[in-house]
Design a protein around this motif. Structure first.
Motif, PDB file in Angstrom:
ATOM      1  N   GLY A 116       0.707  -1.184   0.042  1.00  0.00           N
ATOM      2  CA  GLY A 116      -0.012  -0.016   0.021  1.00  0.00           C
ATOM      3  C   GLY A 116       0.674   1.457   0.154  1.00  0.00           C
ATOM      4  O   GLY A 116       1.599   1.411  -0.865  1.00  0.00           O
ATOM      5  N   ASN A 117       0.407   2.289   0.873  1.00  0.00           N
ATOM      6  CA  ASN A 117       0.964   3.404   0.910  1.00  0.00           C
ATOM      7  C   ASN A 117       2.390   3.451   1.389  1.00  0.00           C
ATOM      8  O   ASN A 117       3.241   4.263   1.067  1.00  0.00           O
ATOM      9  CB  ASN A 117       0.188   4.459   1.579  1.00  0.00           C
ATOM     10  N   LYS A 118       2.863   2.506   2.046  1.00  0.00           N
ATOM     11  CA  LYS A 118       4.096   2.231   2.336  1.00  0.00           C
ATOM     12  C   LYS A 118       5.128   2.206   1.293  1.00  0.00           C
ATOM     13  O   LYS A 118       6.395   2.635   1.401  1.00  0.00           O
ATOM     14  CB  LYS A 118       4.255   1.162   3.667  1.00  0.00           C
ATOM     15  N   TRP A 119       4.649   1.522   0.155  1.00  0.00           N
ATOM     16  CA  TRP A 119       5.305   1.243  -1.002  1.00  0.00           C
ATOM     17  C   TRP A 119       5.665   2.608  -1.608  1.00  0.00           C
ATOM     18  O   TRP A 119       7.030   3.129  -1.917  1.00  0.00           O
ATOM     19  CB  TRP A 119       4.638   0.304  -1.912  1.00  0.00           C
ATOM     20  N   ARG A 120       4.576   3.490  -1.570  1.00  0.00           N
ATOM     21  CA  ARG A 120       4.557   4.491  -2.207  1.00  0.00           C
ATOM     22  C   ARG A 120       5.393   5.559  -1.423  1.00  0.00           C
ATOM     23  O   ARG A 120       6.426   6.359  -2.058  1.00  0.00           O
ATOM     24  CB  ARG A 120       3.243   5.278  -2.081  1.00  0.00           C
ATOM     25  N   LYS A 121       5.521   5.377  -0.107  1.00  0.00           N
ATOM     26  CA  LYS A 121       6.492   6.458   0.546  1.00  0.00           C
ATOM     27  C   LYS A 121       7.991   5.848   0.863  1.00  0.00           C
ATOM     28  O   LYS A 121       8.640   6.519   0.727  1.00  0.00           O
ATOM     29  CB  LYS A 121       5.951   6.527   2.129  1.00  0.00           C
ATOM     30  N   LEU A 122       8.069   4.588   0.585  1.00  0.00           N
ATOM     31  CA  LEU A 122       9.607   4.391   0.540  1.00  0.00           C
ATOM     32  C   LEU A 122      10.186   4.417  -0.754  1.00  0.00           C
ATOM     33  O   LEU A 122      11.425   4.504  -0.893  1.00  0.00           O
ATOM     34  CB  LEU A 122       9.417   2.660   0.823  1.00  0.00           C
ATOM     35  N   VAL A 149      -7.724  -0.685  11.405  1.00  0.00           N
ATOM     36  CA  VAL A 149      -6.899   0.553  12.074  1.00  0.00           C
ATOM     37  C   VAL A 149      -6.873   1.519  10.972  1.00  0.00           C
ATOM     38  O   VAL A 149      -7.009   2.920  11.573  1.00  0.00           O
ATOM     39  CB  VAL A 149      -5.351   0.140  12.396  1.00  0.00           C
ATOM     40  N   TYR A 150      -6.969   1.374   9.756  1.00  0.00           N
ATOM     41  CA  TYR A 150      -7.069   2.247   8.838  1.00  0.00           C
ATOM     42  C   TYR A 150      -8.141   2.274   7.845  1.00  0.00           C
ATOM     43  O   TYR A 150      -9.337   3.119   7.847  1.00  0.00           O
ATOM     44  CB  TYR A 150      -5.768   2.481   7.970  1.00  0.00           C
ATOM     45  N   SER A 151      -7.973   1.273   6.863  1.00  0.00           N
ATOM     46  CA  SER A 151      -9.161   1.269   5.791  1.00  0.00           C
ATOM     47  C   SER A 151     -10.446   1.110   6.213  1.00  0.00           C
ATOM     48  O   SER A 151     -11.374   1.607   5.531  1.00  0.00           O
ATOM     49  CB  SER A 151      -8.726   0.183   4.716  1.00  0.00           C
ATOM     50  N   SER A 196       3.389  -1.939  13.807  1.00  0.00           N
ATOM     51  CA  SER A 196       3.454  -0.960  12.634  1.00  0.00           C
ATOM     52  C   SER A 196       3.656  -1.390  11.324  1.00  0.00           C
ATOM     53  O   SER A 196       4.327  -2.511  10.848  1.00  0.00           O
ATOM     54  CB  SER A 196       4.698   0.040  12.771  1.00  0.00           C
ATOM     55  N   ASN A 197       2.737  -1.148  10.243  1.00  0.00           N
ATOM     56  CA  ASN A 197       2.849  -1.725   8.816  1.00  0.00           C
ATOM     57  C   ASN A 197       4.161  -0.970   8.165  1.00  0.00           C
ATOM     58  O   ASN A 197       4.523  -1.528   7.183  1.00  0.00           O
ATOM     59  CB  ASN A 197       1.649  -0.844   7.836  1.00  0.00           C
ATOM     60  N   HIS A 198       4.364   0.376   8.718  1.00  0.00           N
ATOM     61  CA  HIS A 198       5.664   0.852   8.245  1.00  0.00           C
ATOM     62  C   HIS A 198       6.992   0.097   8.608  1.00  0.00           C
ATOM     63  O   HIS A 198       7.854  -0.179   7.651  1.00  0.00           O
ATOM     64  CB  HIS A 198       5.659   2.386   8.769  1.00  0.00           C
ATOM     65  N   CYS A 207      -5.466   8.519   7.252  1.00  0.00           N
ATOM     66  CA  CYS A 207      -4.562   9.445   7.529  1.00  0.00           C
ATOM     67  C   CYS A 207      -4.101   9.071   9.039  1.00  0.00           C
ATOM     68  O   CYS A 207      -4.793   9.194   9.905  1.00  0.00           O
ATOM     69  CB  CYS A 207      -4.843  10.959   7.718  1.00  0.00           C
ATOM     70  N   GLY A 208      -2.819   8.897   9.163  1.00  0.00           N
ATOM     71  CA  GLY A 208      -2.240   8.567  10.327  1.00  0.00           C
ATOM     72  C   GLY A 208      -1.145   9.559  10.690  1.00  0.00           C
ATOM     73  O   GLY A 208      -1.309  10.384  11.629  1.00  0.00           O
ATOM     74  N   THR A 209      -0.235   9.775   9.611  1.00  0.00           N
ATOM     75  CA  THR A 209       0.576  11.134   9.873  1.00  0.00           C
ATOM     76  C   THR A 209       0.251  12.131   8.623  1.00  0.00           C
ATOM     77  O   THR A 209       1.065  13.179   8.909  1.00  0.00           O
ATOM     78  CB  THR A 209       2.064  10.587   9.417  1.00  0.00           C
ATOM     79  N   GLY A 210      -0.343  12.007   7.853  1.00  0.00           N
ATOM     80  CA  GLY A 210      -0.947  12.842   6.691  1.00  0.00           C
ATOM     81  C   GLY A 210       0.030  12.977   5.554  1.00  0.00           C
ATOM     82  O   GLY A 210      -0.224  13.511   4.712  1.00  0.00           O
ATOM     83  N   GLY A 211       0.980  11.860   5.431  1.00  0.00           N
ATOM     84  CA  GLY A 211       1.974  11.848   4.343  1.00  0.00           C
ATOM     85  C   GLY A 211       1.267  11.536   3.170  1.00  0.00           C
ATOM     86  O   GLY A 211       1.711  12.104   1.981  1.00  0.00           O
ATOM     87  N   THR A 212       0.464  10.730   3.243  1.00  0.00           N
ATOM     88  CA  THR A 212      -0.137  10.046   1.922  1.00  0.00           C
ATOM     89  C   THR A 212      -1.043  11.079   1.412  1.00  0.00           C
ATOM     90  O   THR A 212      -1.097  11.482   0.143  1.00  0.00           O
ATOM     91  CB  THR A 212      -0.890   8.789   2.265  1.00  0.00           C
ATOM     92  N   ILE A 213      -1.925  11.873   2.079  1.00  0.00           N
ATOM     93  CA  ILE A 213      -3.007  12.682   1.754  1.00  0.00           C
ATOM     94  C   ILE A 213      -2.378  13.702   1.130  1.00  0.00           C
ATOM     95  O   ILE A 213      -2.488  14.493   0.346  1.00  0.00           O
ATOM     96  CB  ILE A 213      -4.159  13.082   2.847  1.00  0.00           C
ATOM     97  N   HIS A 220      -7.041   1.979  -1.210  1.00  0.00           N
ATOM     98  CA  HIS A 220      -6.922   1.059  -0.207  1.00  0.00           C
ATOM     99  C   HIS A 220      -5.528   0.966   0.202  1.00  0.00           C
ATOM    100  O   HIS A 220      -4.667   0.543  -0.697  1.00  0.00           O
ATOM    101  CB  HIS A 220      -7.280  -0.227  -1.108  1.00  0.00           C
ATOM    102  N   THR A 221      -5.188   1.513   1.335  1.00  0.00           N
ATOM    103  CA  THR A 221      -3.564   1.755   1.540  1.00  0.00           C
ATOM    104  C   THR A 221      -2.802   0.335   2.183  1.00  0.00           C
ATOM    105  O   THR A 221      -2.069   0.644   2.536  1.00  0.00           O
ATOM    106  CB  THR A 221      -3.724   2.821   2.695  1.00  0.00           C
ATOM    107  N   GLY A 222      -3.770  -0.807   1.911  1.00  0.00           N
ATOM    108  CA  GLY A 222      -3.016  -2.013   2.285  1.00  0.00           C
ATOM    109  C   GLY A 222      -2.944  -2.240   3.996  1.00  0.00           C
ATOM    110  O   GLY A 222      -4.077  -1.902   4.597  1.00  0.00           O
ATOM    111  N   GLY A 223      -1.986  -2.515   4.434  1.00  0.00           N
ATOM    112  CA  GLY A 223      -1.703  -2.736   5.984  1.00  0.00           C
ATOM    113  C   GLY A 223      -2.230  -4.110   6.294  1.00  0.00           C
ATOM    114  O   GLY A 223      -2.527  -4.130   7.450  1.00  0.00           O
TER     115      GLY A 223
END
Ligand SMILES: *Cc1c(COP(=O)(O)O)cnc(C)c1O
Length: 313
Positions: free
Chosen positions: A40-46, A260-262, A69-71, A174-180, A288-291
């Motif tokens: 999910g979004n962790k792939w995008r952020k990494l 937790v998120y989706s 942590s998914n991260h 949103c958890g830290t706001g990075g994705t949005i 769908h941010t995964g996790g």
């Protein structure tokens, strides 16, 4: 290297009588399918962080996270795949990696785990703690908790670039706001980024988004709305109603979400649709941010919640 490949996760429409009644289309960007381990979004952020670390020739990445942590999970897997050492600083001195599926996996990928007290964890970005960590692990690239930094945002902005369809709203939990933040930077004037905060912390996400965008060359957040009504008590908090929703969602649409998120985001989207929040005819994209790995660590909590009052679903 896998992180340079274009991603292009599928877009899947989901149907429901509620959406039909309000003449809404809901399309799910299935980033949970991006990679079996780096989800999910962790792939995008990494993605751009890993490229930067390789470019700088730094041997290791250090980051922070909670026990599930998914991260941390994604970073450990990605580090193993691309051949970069990883160090995870974990909140909770008392934790035993063997009793927790997330930490067990991270450690099996070769991630070094360091457990610190909650007090110490709160000071994680202090100079003195960084110095202490450098003494212990040598030099490293410091990735903030959740993987949200300036380099995370362009990766998340690519979600928008991949949608070759017109849409009015794009939603993400949103958890830290990075994705949005990354998503919102890539929108056209008529489109709205709708962030669903999973924290009980009024104003926090918007503040984080502005700070993150400040640190980049990306356009400032346009048309960002943060919805704060669906945290279900706060980060990691779950209720019977949420779990029942999550289970019926999976039954109705044929793919899993997590609490937790989706699940909080999808619950929010349906509830807002029911309340007439979206104008008739709106095209809504939900990321769908995964996790889903996090579900393993929650199974007993979920069973307890659903069992205690009899399972209605
Ligand atoms: C980390 C995470 C989020 C939160 O993303 P932020 O960029 O921190 O706001 C959302 N969904 C899932 C599944 C996550 O793992």
């Amino acid at each position: 290297m896998m992180f340079i490949e274009p991603a292009n996760s599928p877009l899947q429409e989901i149907k429901s009588t509620l959406l039909d009644k309000h003449k809404l289309r809901l399309l799910v960007k299935r980033d949970d399918l991006l990679h079996p381990l780096v989800s999910g979004n962790k792939w995008r952020k990494l993605k751009y962080n890993l490229q930067e670390v390789s470019k700088q020739g730094l041997g290791s990445i250090l980051s922070f996270g909670g026990a599930y942590s998914n991260h941390i999970y994604s970073l450990a897997a990605a580090g193993k795949i691309v051949g970069i050492k990883t160090i995870g600083v974990i909140r909770g001195e008392e934790l035993d990696p063997q009793s927790n599926p997330t930490l067990k996996f991270a450690s099996s990928c070769g991630m070094k785990l360091k457990f610190v007290s909650r007090e110490k964890f709160r000071e994680k970005y202090s100079k003195s703690f960084t110095r202490e960590l450098e003494e212990e692990f040598g030099s490293f690239f410091l990735l903030p908790e959740g993987g949200s930094n300036a380099l995370a945002l362009p990766g998340c902005a690519e979600i928008v670039a991949e949608l070759n369809k017109p849409f009015d709203y794009i939603c993400s939990p949103c958890g830290t706001g990075g994705t949005i933040a990354g998503i919102s930077s890539a929108l056209n004037a008529h489109q709205t980024a709708l962030g669903f905060s999973v924290l009980k912390a009024p104003g926090y996400i918007k503040e984080q988004v502005f700070q993150l965008l400040e640190s980049t060359q990306l356009p400032k957040a346009r048309n960002l709305e943060v919805i704060e009504d669906y945290h279900f008590g706060g980060y990691g908090k779950i209720t019977r109603e949420l779990i029942a929703f999550m289970e019926s969602f999976e039954n109705a649409h044929g793919f899993a979400i997590e609490p937790v998120y989706s699940a909080k985001m999808f619950y929010g989207i349906f509830d807002l649709a029911n309340k007439g929040y979206f104008p008739t005819g709106s095209e809504i994209v939900a990321v769908h941010t995964g996790g889903l790995q996090g579900l393993y660590g929650m199974e007993s909590r979920i069973r307890k919640i659903m069992g205690s009052n009899g399972n209605k679903t």
